[in-house]
Design a protein around this motif. Structure first.
Motif, PDB file in Angstrom:
ATOM      1  N   GLY A 162       0.812  -1.212   0.000  1.00 40.50           N
ATOM      2  CA  GLY A 162       0.000   0.000   0.000  1.00 40.50           C
ATOM      3  C   GLY A 162       0.844   1.261   0.000  1.00 40.50           C
ATOM      4  N   MET A 163       0.157   2.375   0.181  1.00 40.68           N
ATOM      5  CA  MET A 163       0.785   3.686   0.025  1.00 40.68           C
ATOM      6  C   MET A 163       1.029   4.308   1.401  1.00 40.68           C
ATOM      7  N   GLY A 164       2.166   4.930   1.563  1.00 40.55           N
ATOM      8  CA  GLY A 164       2.446   5.666   2.782  1.00 40.55           C
ATOM      9  C   GLY A 164       1.966   7.104   2.632  1.00 40.55           C
ATOM     10  N   VAL A 165       1.277   7.614   3.666  1.00 39.10           N
ATOM     11  CA  VAL A 165       0.781   8.992   3.599  1.00 39.10           C
ATOM     12  C   VAL A 165       1.612   9.840   4.559  1.00 39.10           C
ATOM     13  N   VAL A 166       2.224  10.901   4.032  1.00 37.46           N
ATOM     14  CA  VAL A 166       3.087  11.746   4.848  1.00 37.46           C
ATOM     15  C   VAL A 166       2.414  13.095   5.060  1.00 37.46           C
ATOM     16  N   VAL A 167       2.170  13.437   6.322  1.00 36.43           N
ATOM     17  CA  VAL A 167       1.561  14.720   6.652  1.00 36.43           C
ATOM     18  C   VAL A 167       2.679  15.699   6.958  1.00 36.43           C
ATOM     19  N   SER A 168       2.723  16.768   6.179  1.00 36.18           N
ATOM     20  CA  SER A 168       3.810  17.722   6.328  1.00 36.18           C
ATOM     21  C   SER A 168       3.238  19.128   6.222  1.00 36.18           C
ATOM     22  N   PRO A 169       3.629  20.050   7.121  1.00 41.35           N
ATOM     23  CA  PRO A 169       2.945  21.347   7.171  1.00 41.35           C
ATOM     24  C   PRO A 169       3.405  22.348   6.117  1.00 41.35           C
ATOM     25  N   LEU A 170       4.474  22.062   5.425  1.00 43.49           N
ATOM     26  CA  LEU A 170       5.044  23.107   4.586  1.00 43.49           C
ATOM     27  C   LEU A 170       4.910  22.791   3.107  1.00 43.49           C
ATOM     28  N   ILE A 171       3.872  23.343   2.515  1.00 47.63           N
ATOM     29  CA  ILE A 171       3.582  23.047   1.114  1.00 47.63           C
ATOM     30  C   ILE A 171       4.749  23.441   0.215  1.00 47.63           C
TER      31      ILE A 171
ATOM     32  N   GLU B 235      -8.943   6.660  14.771  1.00 46.58           N
ATOM     33  CA  GLU B 235     -10.225   5.965  14.706  1.00 46.58           C
ATOM     34  C   GLU B 235     -10.484   5.380  13.327  1.00 46.58           C
ATOM     35  N   ARG B 236     -10.312   6.246  12.372  1.00 43.15           N
ATOM     36  CA  ARG B 236     -10.748   5.901  11.021  1.00 43.15           C
ATOM     37  C   ARG B 236      -9.879   4.816  10.381  1.00 43.15           C
ATOM     38  N   TYR B 237      -8.588   4.799  10.743  1.00 41.62           N
ATOM     39  CA  TYR B 237      -7.686   3.815  10.124  1.00 41.62           C
ATOM     40  C   TYR B 237      -6.974   3.034  11.227  1.00 41.62           C
ATOM     41  N   ARG B 238      -7.774   2.322  12.004  1.00 42.08           N
ATOM     42  CA  ARG B 238      -7.244   1.634  13.176  1.00 42.08           C
ATOM     43  C   ARG B 238      -6.063   0.728  12.892  1.00 42.08           C
ATOM     44  N   SER B 239      -6.082   0.074  11.766  1.00 40.46           N
ATOM     45  CA  SER B 239      -5.049  -0.941  11.541  1.00 40.46           C
ATOM     46  C   SER B 239      -3.817  -0.379  10.827  1.00 40.46           C
TER      47      SER B 239
ATOM     48  N   ARG C 298      -5.533  19.709   4.094  1.00 38.88           N
ATOM     49  CA  ARG C 298      -6.021  18.989   2.924  1.00 38.88           C
ATOM     50  C   ARG C 298      -6.455  17.572   3.306  1.00 38.88           C
ATOM     51  N   LEU C 299      -5.607  16.935   4.095  1.00 41.29           N
ATOM     52  CA  LEU C 299      -5.882  15.563   4.501  1.00 41.29           C
ATOM     53  C   LEU C 299      -7.235  15.454   5.196  1.00 41.29           C
ATOM     54  N   LEU C 300      -7.558  16.499   5.990  1.00 39.61           N
ATOM     55  CA  LEU C 300      -8.758  16.443   6.812  1.00 39.61           C
ATOM     56  C   LEU C 300     -10.042  16.717   6.039  1.00 39.61           C
ATOM     57  N   THR C 301      -9.942  17.067   4.771  1.00 38.69           N
ATOM     58  CA  THR C 301     -11.167  17.278   3.990  1.00 38.69           C
ATOM     59  C   THR C 301     -11.824  15.925   3.742  1.00 38.69           C
ATOM     60  N   GLU C 302     -13.157  15.966   3.607  1.00 40.67           N
ATOM     61  CA  GLU C 302     -13.871  14.711   3.400  1.00 40.67           C
ATOM     62  C   GLU C 302     -13.444  14.075   2.077  1.00 40.67           C
ATOM     63  N   ARG C 303     -13.156  14.930   1.105  1.00 40.39           N
ATOM     64  CA  ARG C 303     -12.747  14.418  -0.197  1.00 40.39           C
ATOM     65  C   ARG C 303     -11.492  13.547  -0.071  1.00 40.39           C
ATOM     66  N   CYS C 304     -10.527  14.075   0.683  1.00 33.92           N
ATOM     67  CA  CYS C 304      -9.260  13.355   0.807  1.00 33.92           C
ATOM     68  C   CYS C 304      -9.436  12.100   1.655  1.00 33.92           C
ATOM     69  N   LEU C 305     -10.171  12.223   2.747  1.00 29.29           N
ATOM     70  CA  LEU C 305     -10.364  11.052   3.601  1.00 29.29           C
ATOM     71  C   LEU C 305     -11.096   9.935   2.848  1.00 29.29           C
ATOM     72  N   SER C 306     -12.082  10.314   2.036  1.00 34.90           N
ATOM     73  CA  SER C 306     -12.777   9.225   1.344  1.00 34.90           C
ATOM     74  C   SER C 306     -11.903   8.653   0.219  1.00 34.90           C
TER      75      SER C 306
ATOM     76  N   LEU D 269      -8.688   8.201   0.665  1.00 34.68           N
ATOM     77  CA  LEU D 269      -7.846   7.255   1.406  1.00 34.68           C
ATOM     78  C   LEU D 269      -8.623   5.998   1.798  1.00 34.68           C
ATOM     79  N   ASP D 270      -9.939   6.173   2.054  1.00 31.49           N
ATOM     80  CA  ASP D 270     -10.757   4.994   2.369  1.00 31.49           C
ATOM     81  C   ASP D 270     -10.660   3.947   1.263  1.00 31.49           C
ATOM     82  N   ARG D 271     -10.491   4.445   0.045  1.00 31.17           N
ATOM     83  CA  ARG D 271     -10.482   3.516  -1.087  1.00 31.17           C
ATOM     84  C   ARG D 271      -9.079   3.050  -1.473  1.00 31.17           C
ATOM     85  N   CYS D 272      -8.068   3.491  -0.716  1.00 25.82           N
ATOM     86  CA  CYS D 272      -6.698   3.094  -1.043  1.00 25.82           C
ATOM     87  C   CYS D 272      -6.216   2.043  -0.057  1.00 25.82           C
ATOM     88  N   SER D 273      -5.242   1.293  -0.499  1.00 32.33           N
ATOM     89  CA  SER D 273      -4.562   0.415   0.438  1.00 32.33           C
ATOM     90  C   SER D 273      -3.465   1.253   1.091  1.00 32.33           C
ATOM     91  N   LEU D 274      -3.456   1.318   2.431  1.00 29.11           N
ATOM     92  CA  LEU D 274      -2.528   2.226   3.109  1.00 29.11           C
ATOM     93  C   LEU D 274      -1.437   1.471   3.861  1.00 29.11           C
TER      94      LEU D 274
END
Ligand code: ADP
Ligand code: ZN
Length: 633
Positions: free
Chosen positions: A60-69, A164-168, A119-127, A129-134
């Protein structure tokens, strides 16, 4: 599959490094096994690999949260240079770009996706990620969750939803901030699940700490850059916008490539300057403290403070931007009495609570202690962060142990001069006037107040002005003198000075040494910046090939850097994403003759070998021609 083997293989093949650093292997193993982690590592310690490799090993894909665009694009570019399938999602991208990246994510075509928290916290982005293998979430600059810290970002608090959303999906939080309160906050607020905490040593052994007396700072700076860092990248910190502008102008007039950066510039200019600094080789950024967070340019060779930072934490963080590639780098500061006065005034005159002022004063004192110490700077610095260390042999005090002198008599003269002035006139005076009296100078002010009749007039002619100023500074630090910043920065005695005046306390002081001149062992060869064309000419001309090994090495290194700059410009990426200085240094030193030998150099991965191997070997072949093939006449 053996995870350790797989991680090691990726380290060598993709990133081109022969071995893990510090606890990287343990962290990678822990995360790959699916558990949460908190990683505290100093800047340049090698945090990125701790999540990049597990993202490649795990499915799956690694998601990196970084504050500096602004910096995300460079990180992605660096990964792509190494052949990793990485992309970013941020507000700077066009709609079609966003759609294409989302498609790749869904199709499982990405190993790493960089996203800003909002960006990550938008519903668009979260949904999405719901459909990706993480594979994992990496939360970079995790100290941004701390409401008490200076980098607080409210969006970071909401990252708790990931728990919560991605417990595993395992999560790793990373930061270079050392303090214990923030550590707890990160675990709680991000709801890390029974994380293992990895704390690396905060020592940065390749940084040489040096703190010198300020005496015509611009000339000192110019000499420092010319003698030791010509053509190299560095940051010069100043307190005020005006001094940023003036210093940058001054350097440019002296033929040094320098740019200003401060909050008063419009955001376009700021971004441009930052971009140029990151992308080009050998630029000097003159900046206020607004500059620097998240800059992960590895080849910053020096960080200068022309004004005092506010605290040891600040000093450590700012100097930490030097030498992330592990090569020698300088943290160089000049400071003087005026800096102490200025910082004190800023604290005294701020509107903040008494509590805040006390803390700020204590922090300033700790910093002054670091400045005036005759002991190893590194020992002192690490001690501040609760880490024990032995003298380092790589700071000014270790390289050349400063002399101490018995300043008791001089201190008595100074203190009694302050006392006499006050009792004779009923006023207090500033340092300059007191020093004039001690040295027996008949200035207009001395005559006006008849201070030439004081018994202390001229009793201190044996010391230079600079020595007296250093003494004032040190007595301020020892709280024997108080600088009254509300009233023209006059000097006043404190109760503690009585012991000294009565001879019950001796004062040992650091003797001022002028270290602004060349350090021992500084490079003898001028590394002036060269263009690709010039480098080629150097290569092809007679020059000093083979005359001395050091020379050959330097010329070759220059040629390689010039080549790299050109490649980077062609690809539109920062120079360091092509190869780090450390890699080019090693190539220049080893001079590999074949692809196979080149592959053994640290930092040369499989993809880079394929892309650049031929170009490098050609430069090496040319250099050989000129070092060995010259007709002997
Ligand atoms: P941080 O994010 O902790 O400040 P980085 O992840 O940017 O640090 O790494 C700092 C530098 O060290 C980078 O140039 C990186 O490529 C290099 N590096 C990291 N790990 C290793 C290693 N195992 N061997 C050699 N170089 C490494
Ligand atoms: Zn030392």
């Amino acid at each position: 599959m053996d995870v350790d083997d797989e991680a090691g293989r990726i380290l060598r093949e993709v990133f081109g490094y022969p071995q893990f650093r510090g606890e990287q292997r343990e962290i990678i193993g822990h995360l790959t096994a699916g558990a949460d982690a908190l990683v505290l590592m100093p800047t340049g310690g090698g945090k990125s690999l701790c999540y990049q490799i597990p993202a490649l090993v795990r499915r799956g894909m690694g998601v990196v949260v970084s504050p500096l665009i602004a910096l995300m694009q460079d990180q992605v570019a660096a990964l792509q240079e190494a052949g990793v399938r990485a992309a970013a999602l941020n507000s700077a991208m066009s709609w079609p770009e966003v759609q294409e990246t989302e498609r790749q994510a869904r199709a499982g075509e990405l190993d790493l996706l960089y996203v800003a928290p909002e960006r990550l916290l938008t519903e668009r982005c979260l949904s999405l990620l719901d459909r990706c293998s993480l594979a994992l979430f990496a939360i970079d600059e995790a100290h941004c969750v701390s409401q008490w810290g200076h980098d607080f970002r409210p969006e970071y608090l909401q990252l708790a939803v990931l728990a919560e959303r991605y417990r595993s999906v395992p999560r790793i939080a990373l930061t270079a901030t050392a303090d214990i309160a923030t550590r707890k906050e990160m675990i709680e607020r991000l709801r890390l699940h029974e994380p293992r905490v990895f704390i690396a040593s905060f020592d940065r052994p390749n940084i040489r700490y040096r703190i010198a007396e300020k005496d015509n700072p611009r000339q000192q700076l110019l000499r420092f850059i010319r003698d030791e860092h010509a053509g190299e990248s560095g940051i010069v910190y100043c307190l005020a916008r005006a001094s940023v502008e003036e210093t940058a102008d001054f350097l440019v007039r002296q033929g040094i490539d320098a740019l200003p950066y401060h909050a008063g510039l419009d955001s376009g200019t700021r971004e441009d300057n930052q971009r140029r600094f990151i992308r080009d080789d050998g630029l000097v950024m003159v900046a206020t403290l607004a500059f620097g967070m998240g800059i992960d340019k590895p080849d910053v060779r020096f960080v200068v403070h022309l004004d005092l930072p506010k605290s040891v934490e600040g000093y450590y963080q700012e100097t930490g931007r030097a030498g992330r590639d592990g090569l020698p780098a300088d943290a160089w500061m000049v400071y003087g009495l005026q800096d102490v006065v200025q910082q004190r005034r800023m604290i005294d005159q701020s509107e903040a609570s008494a509590d805040y002022k006390r803390t700020a004063t204590a922090k300033l004192d700790a910093l002054l202690g670091l400045c005036e110490t005759t002991q190893c700077r590194r020992v002192r610095l690490l001690d501040y962060f609760g880490e024990a260390a032995a003298p380092c042999a790589n700071c000014d005090n270790c390289v050349e142990r400063p002399e101490e002198w018995d300043g008791t008599v001089a201190a008595q003269k100074l203190l009694s001069c302050i006392a006499r002035c006050e009792s004779a006139t009923g006023f207090s005076f500033g340092a300059q006037h007191i020093i004039d009296i001690l040295r027996g100078k008949r200035t207009a002010k001395v005559e006006q107040f008849r201070h030439d009749r004081l018994s202390t007039f001229g009793i201190g002619a044996d010391l230079e002005v600079a020595q007296w100023r250093a003494l004032v500074r040190q007595l301020v630090m020892l709280r024997l003198i108080h600088i009254d910043t509300e009233r023209y920065s006059v000097l006043r005695l404190t109760a503690a000075c009585r012991e000294v005046l009565r001879g019950e306390r001796t004062i040992r002081l650091r003797r001022a040494i002028d270290r602004s001149t060349s350090r021992p062992g500084s490079r003898s060869v001028d590394r002036t910046r060269v263009t690709a064309a010039q480098a080629a000419r150097v290569l092809l001309s007679e020059g000093s090939w083979g005359a001395a090994d050091e020379n050959t090495h330097t010329l070759l290194f220059q040629a390689l850097r010039a080549w790299r700059l050109q490649v980077a410009r062609e690809h539109g990426v920062p120079a360091y994403t092509v190869f780090h200085d450390s890699t080019l240094e090693e190539i220049a030193r080893r001079r590999p003759g074949s692809t196979h030998e080149l592959r053994a150099v640290s930092g040369v991965g499989a993809i880079k070998l394929e892309r650049y191997g031929a170009g490098i070997l050609e430069i090496l072949a040319q250099s050989r021609l000129h070092s060995f093939g010259q007709p002997a006449d």
